[in-house]
Design a protein around this motif. Structure first.
Motif, short mmCIF file in Angstrom:
data_model
loop_
_atom_site.label_atom_id
_atom_site.label_comp_id
_atom_site.label_asym_id
_atom_site.label_seq_id
_atom_site.Cartn_x
_atom_site.Cartn_y
_atom_site.Cartn_z
N ALA A 56 0.88 -1.17 0.00
CA ALA A 56 0.00 0.00 0.00
C ALA A 56 0.91 1.21 0.00
CB ALA A 56 -0.91 0.01 1.22
N VAL A 57 0.62 2.17 -0.87
CA VAL A 57 1.53 3.32 -1.04
C VAL A 57 0.76 4.62 -0.86
CG1 VAL A 57 3.12 4.49 -2.59
CG2 VAL A 57 2.96 2.00 -2.64
N TRP A 58 1.32 5.51 -0.06
CA TRP A 58 0.76 6.85 0.14
C TRP A 58 1.76 7.89 -0.36
CZ3 TRP A 58 -0.02 2.95 3.65
CH2 TRP A 58 -1.34 2.72 4.07
N THR A 59 1.26 9.01 -0.84
CA THR A 59 2.11 10.15 -1.20
C THR A 59 2.03 11.17 -0.08
OG1 THR A 59 1.79 9.83 -3.58
CG2 THR A 59 2.51 12.01 -2.86
N LEU A 60 3.17 11.48 0.54
CA LEU A 60 3.22 12.42 1.66
C LEU A 60 3.99 13.67 1.23
CD1 LEU A 60 4.20 9.90 4.51
CD2 LEU A 60 1.93 10.43 3.59
N THR A 61 3.43 14.83 1.55
CA THR A 61 4.09 16.09 1.20
C THR A 61 4.14 16.98 2.44
OG1 THR A 61 3.14 15.91 -1.03
CG2 THR A 61 4.11 18.04 -0.40
N PRO A 62 5.23 16.89 3.22
CA PRO A 62 5.37 17.74 4.41
C PRO A 62 5.59 19.20 4.01
CG PRO A 62 6.85 15.83 4.50
CD PRO A 62 6.34 15.94 3.10
N ALA A 63 5.09 20.12 4.83
CA ALA A 63 5.29 21.54 4.55
C ALA A 63 6.77 21.90 4.65
CB ALA A 63 4.48 22.38 5.54
N ARG A 64 7.51 21.15 5.47
CA ARG A 64 8.96 21.31 5.62
C ARG A 64 9.50 20.00 6.18
NH1 ARG A 64 6.32 24.07 9.52
NH2 ARG A 64 6.82 23.64 11.72
N ALA A 65 10.81 19.90 6.28
CA ALA A 65 11.41 18.66 6.77
C ALA A 65 10.94 18.35 8.19
CB ALA A 65 12.93 18.76 6.72
N ALA A 66 10.68 17.08 8.42
CA ALA A 66 10.26 16.65 9.75
C ALA A 66 11.31 15.69 10.31
CB ALA A 66 8.91 15.96 9.68
N LYS A 67 11.82 16.01 11.50
CA LYS A 67 12.82 15.15 12.13
C LYS A 67 12.21 13.83 12.56
CE LYS A 67 16.31 15.06 15.79
NZ LYS A 67 16.93 15.82 16.93
N GLN A 68 10.96 13.88 12.99
CA GLN A 68 10.28 12.66 13.41
C GLN A 68 8.83 12.70 12.97
OE1 GLN A 68 10.91 11.06 17.47
NE2 GLN A 68 8.68 11.00 17.65
N ALA A 69 8.42 11.66 12.29
CA ALA A 69 7.02 11.55 11.84
C ALA A 69 6.52 10.15 12.16
CB ALA A 69 6.92 11.82 10.34
#
Length: 226
Positions: free
Chosen positions: A113-126
């Motif tokens: 299962a594949v999702w496309t994720l687009t963070p507003a900026r880099a995330a150190k931990q998600a």
């Protein structure tokens, strides 16, 4: 990925569900038993003490009610099959179209299962929390995310180590940057539909590596990027 329509011919979603067939057979079997008991009772009643009229009337009402239920089930099956066929035909019209879809829900099939994720900026931990269609949490994963669009793939393995069943799963992302501030993560997917999978209960659009239920479509065409 090969563009087109996929689906199992022997177990297509357009065919009657096995549960509905089993229920119909059970009702039909009970109906035949009822008729056998009723005719046997009429043949063997005591002429000196015939069947009570009220009781006989109640049995006839039951007879009519079961017969009507069988006919109603047949009509409902026909309506359901027509609705599924119409939905499948409509889904094929998406092939080659550029669409925007809500990517929070993805379809798990063949261990992917594949999702496309687009963070507003880099995330150190998600932390990615994956839930099934009933809202039950089945898996969680934690990783860093870079800025910009990226894919997140799940192999269907639950937190307990079991392989999850094929179907729709939703994702929830809690992301934080190096300062501890929360980072918003968009899951929207935009792209051209390469094919449609009709093997499940709902048509699934194939957009690149993503498998998205058709119910998640938000926009079609309008100059979307492909």
């Amino acid at each position: 990925m090969t563009a087109g329509i996929t689906g199992a011919s022997s177990s297509s979603s357009i065919t009657n569900p096995s549960t509905a067939t089993g229920a119909s057979q059970e009702i039909a079997g009970n109906f035949q038993q009822f008729l056998t008991l009723l005719t046997t009772q009429l043949k063997n009643q005591n002429p000196m003490d015939p069947l009570d009229t009220n009781q006989f009337t109640q049995q006839l009402v039951q007879y009519a009610g079961v017969e009507q239920q069988l006919k109603s089930n047949d009509r409902l099956d026909s309506i359901l099959n027509n609705a599924k066929a119409s939905s499948a035909a409509a889904a094929t019209g998406f092939i080659g179209q550029s669409v925007t879809a809500d990517g929070r829900v993805a379809n798990l099939k063949d261990g992917s299962a594949v999702w496309t994720l687009t963070p507003a900026r880099a995330a150190k931990q998600a932390t990615m929390t994956i839930s099934d269609a009933k809202g039950n949490v089945v898996a969680t994963q934690t990783k860093a995310l870079t800025a910009g669009a990226q894919t997140f793939a799940w192999d269907g393995r639950s937190t307990s180590g079991f392989t999850s069943a094929n179907g729709s799963y939703s994702i929830k992302i809690d992301a934080f940057d190096a300062t501890g501030a929360q980072v918003s993560v968009d899951t929207q997917v935009a792209g051209k539909v390469d094919g449609v999978d009709l093997s499940g209960s709902e048509p699934v659009l194939l957009i690149g590596k993503s498998r998205l239920p058709i119910s998640g479509v938000q926009n079609i065409g309008s100059g979307l990027s492909t």
